[in-house]
Design a protein around this motif. Structure first.
Motif, mmCIF file in Angstrom:
data_model
loop_
_atom_site.group_PDB
_atom_site.id
_atom_site.type_symbol
_atom_site.label_atom_id
_atom_site.label_comp_id
_atom_site.label_asym_id
_atom_site.label_seq_id
_atom_site.Cartn_x
_atom_site.Cartn_y
_atom_site.Cartn_z
ATOM 1 N N VAL A 1 0.835 -1.203 0.000
ATOM 2 C CA VAL A 1 0.000 0.000 0.000
ATOM 3 C C VAL A 1 0.869 1.252 0.000
ATOM 4 N N LEU A 2 1.913 1.238 0.790
ATOM 5 C CA LEU A 2 2.843 2.370 0.837
ATOM 6 C C LEU A 2 3.554 2.551 -0.499
ATOM 7 N N TRP A 3 3.992 1.449 -1.088
ATOM 8 C CA TRP A 3 4.695 1.523 -2.372
ATOM 9 C C TRP A 3 3.822 2.153 -3.451
ATOM 10 N N ASN A 4 2.613 1.648 -3.641
ATOM 11 C CA ASN A 4 1.808 2.077 -4.782
ATOM 12 C C ASN A 4 1.138 3.432 -4.584
ATOM 13 N N ASN A 5 0.942 3.820 -3.336
ATOM 14 C CA ASN A 5 0.248 5.083 -3.080
ATOM 15 C C ASN A 5 1.169 6.237 -2.718
ATOM 16 N N ARG A 6 2.384 5.925 -2.294
ATOM 17 C CA ARG A 6 3.314 6.971 -1.880
ATOM 18 C C ARG A 6 4.640 6.935 -2.636
ATOM 19 N N VAL A 7 5.336 5.810 -2.530
ATOM 20 C CA VAL A 7 6.708 5.757 -3.042
ATOM 21 C C VAL A 7 6.738 5.855 -4.559
ATOM 22 N N LEU A 8 6.013 4.985 -5.232
ATOM 23 C CA LEU A 8 6.048 4.987 -6.699
ATOM 24 C C LEU A 8 5.602 6.324 -7.290
ATOM 25 N N PRO A 9 4.478 6.917 -6.853
ATOM 26 C CA PRO A 9 4.106 8.220 -7.411
ATOM 27 C C PRO A 9 5.158 9.303 -7.175
ATOM 28 N N SER A 10 5.835 9.230 -6.013
ATOM 29 C CA SER A 10 6.821 10.266 -5.693
ATOM 30 C C SER A 10 8.046 10.209 -6.594
ATOM 31 N N LEU A 11 8.262 9.073 -7.257
ATOM 32 C CA LEU A 11 9.427 8.941 -8.137
ATOM 33 C C LEU A 11 9.263 9.711 -9.446
ATOM 34 N N GLY A 12 8.019 9.990 -9.818
ATOM 35 C CA GLY A 12 7.768 10.768 -11.038
ATOM 36 C C GLY A 12 8.213 10.080 -12.311
ATOM 37 N N LEU A 13 8.119 8.772 -12.360
ATOM 38 C CA LEU A 13 8.602 8.011 -13.511
ATOM 39 C C LEU A 13 7.603 8.027 -14.660
ATOM 40 N N PRO A 14 8.086 7.946 -15.904
ATOM 41 C CA PRO A 14 7.170 7.732 -17.024
ATOM 42 C C PRO A 14 6.603 6.312 -16.963
ATOM 43 N N LEU A 15 5.675 6.013 -17.847
ATOM 44 C CA LEU A 15 4.967 4.735 -17.787
ATOM 45 C C LEU A 15 5.912 3.543 -17.830
ATOM 46 N N ARG A 16 6.875 3.544 -18.732
ATOM 47 C CA ARG A 16 7.793 2.407 -18.822
ATOM 48 C C ARG A 16 8.628 2.275 -17.551
ATOM 49 N N GLY A 17 8.993 3.394 -16.975
ATOM 50 C CA GLY A 17 9.731 3.354 -15.723
ATOM 51 C C GLY A 17 8.881 2.798 -14.591
ATOM 52 N N ARG A 18 7.605 3.147 -14.572
ATOM 53 C CA ARG A 18 6.723 2.623 -13.524
ATOM 54 C C ARG A 18 6.536 1.120 -13.668
ATOM 55 N N THR A 19 6.436 0.656 -14.906
ATOM 56 C CA THR A 19 6.326 -0.783 -15.131
ATOM 57 C C THR A 19 7.571 -1.504 -14.619
ATOM 58 N N ALA A 20 8.743 -0.976 -14.962
ATOM 59 C CA ALA A 20 9.993 -1.594 -14.498
ATOM 60 C C ALA A 20 10.101 -1.534 -12.975
ATOM 61 N N ALA A 21 9.710 -0.409 -12.390
ATOM 62 C CA ALA A 21 9.792 -0.264 -10.937
ATOM 63 C C ALA A 21 8.836 -1.225 -10.238
ATOM 64 N N ASN A 22 7.635 -1.396 -10.779
ATOM 65 C CA ASN A 22 6.672 -2.325 -10.184
ATOM 66 C C ASN A 22 7.192 -3.753 -10.198
ATOM 67 N N ILE A 23 7.793 -4.137 -11.323
ATOM 68 C CA ILE A 23 8.350 -5.488 -11.405
ATOM 69 C C ILE A 23 9.504 -5.657 -10.417
ATOM 70 N N GLY A 24 10.324 -4.628 -10.310
ATOM 71 C CA GLY A 24 11.425 -4.687 -9.351
ATOM 72 C C GLY A 24 10.925 -4.815 -7.920
ATOM 73 N N PHE A 25 9.897 -4.026 -7.578
ATOM 74 C CA PHE A 25 9.332 -4.111 -6.232
ATOM 75 C C PHE A 25 8.724 -5.491 -5.997
ATOM 76 N N ALA A 26 7.985 -5.998 -6.984
ATOM 77 C CA ALA A 26 7.350 -7.311 -6.840
ATOM 78 C C ALA A 26 8.390 -8.409 -6.642
ATOM 79 N N ALA A 27 9.476 -8.328 -7.403
ATOM 80 C CA ALA A 27 10.529 -9.343 -7.270
ATOM 81 C C ALA A 27 11.159 -9.287 -5.884
#
Length: 209
Positions: free
Chosen positions: A14-40
């Protein structure tokens, strides 16, 4: 697993998807890569067991996917129902619809979320707290969607409730199949079908004129 680890497993997504990831300001491809990294990382730290290659996961997943695809087919075939997807705004920001459906939905959304929730959190909670696990994990999945709903202007409470219900269905599929593949296939059918439905409805309308 200790109580502290269980709480961390609930709070971190919940913290990752609602706070950390949005705060990174990544474009869509970056968010996809970041999500996979977090999931792994999440799956590794909390010893997830998605069992992606379990045959039962494919059986349950394909059966549930067939139901969803049949539902979309009915919607497209009935003119009064076809208006529903025509009223849905197409949302494929920063990319083509093809890339959205071929990469960002299956990888950045489905694979990441199913690895986190059904592949890791569901079995972890089932082991830690027993019967309430499914409802608690589904609620966590609903809360994961707060910021994404806000970002596109969707009402937050209905979005959280709807995704919590989806989490209950996905979690039950994982429980019955013993694999995160079953809910992943259903999840993919729902999301990709929803992304394609407006264009498909317009195509059918044009063919019938």
């Amino acid at each position: 697993m200790s109580r502290l680890e269980t709480v961390a497993a609930l709070v971190l997504p919940v913290l990752w998807n609602n706070r950390v990831l949005p705060s990174l300001g990544l474009p869509l491809r970056g968010r996809t890569a970041a999500n996979i990294g977090f999931a792994a990382g999440y799956t590794k730290v909390f010893r997830g067991s998605p069992n992606w290659l379990a045959p039962s996961g494919f059986r349950w997943g394909l059966a549930s996917t067939a139901v969803v695809l049949a539902g979309y087919a009915v919607v497209l075939a009935v003119p009064s129902l076809r208006r529903l997807p025509l009223e849905i705004a197409v949302r494929a920001p920063e990319t083509s619809t093809l890339e959205w459906i071929a990469l960002h939905i299956p990888v950045g959304t489905v694979l990441a979320e199913e690895a986190i929730f059904r592949g890791t959190l569901d079995p972890l909670l089932a082991e830690s707290i027993g019967a309430p696990a499914l409802a608690l994990s589904a609620t966590d999945f609903g809360l994961w969607h707060i910021q994404p709903a806000t970002a596109v202007g969707d009402p937050v409470l209905p979005t959280v409730l709807a995704t919590t219900v989806a989490g209950l269905v996905f979690g039950e599929l994982r429980r019955r199949s013993g694999s995160a593949t079953a809910p992943a296939l259903l999840h993919l059918a729902l999301n990709a079908g929803g992304a394609l439905a407006p264009a498909a409805a317009r195509w059918v309308d044009a063919r019938e004129r």
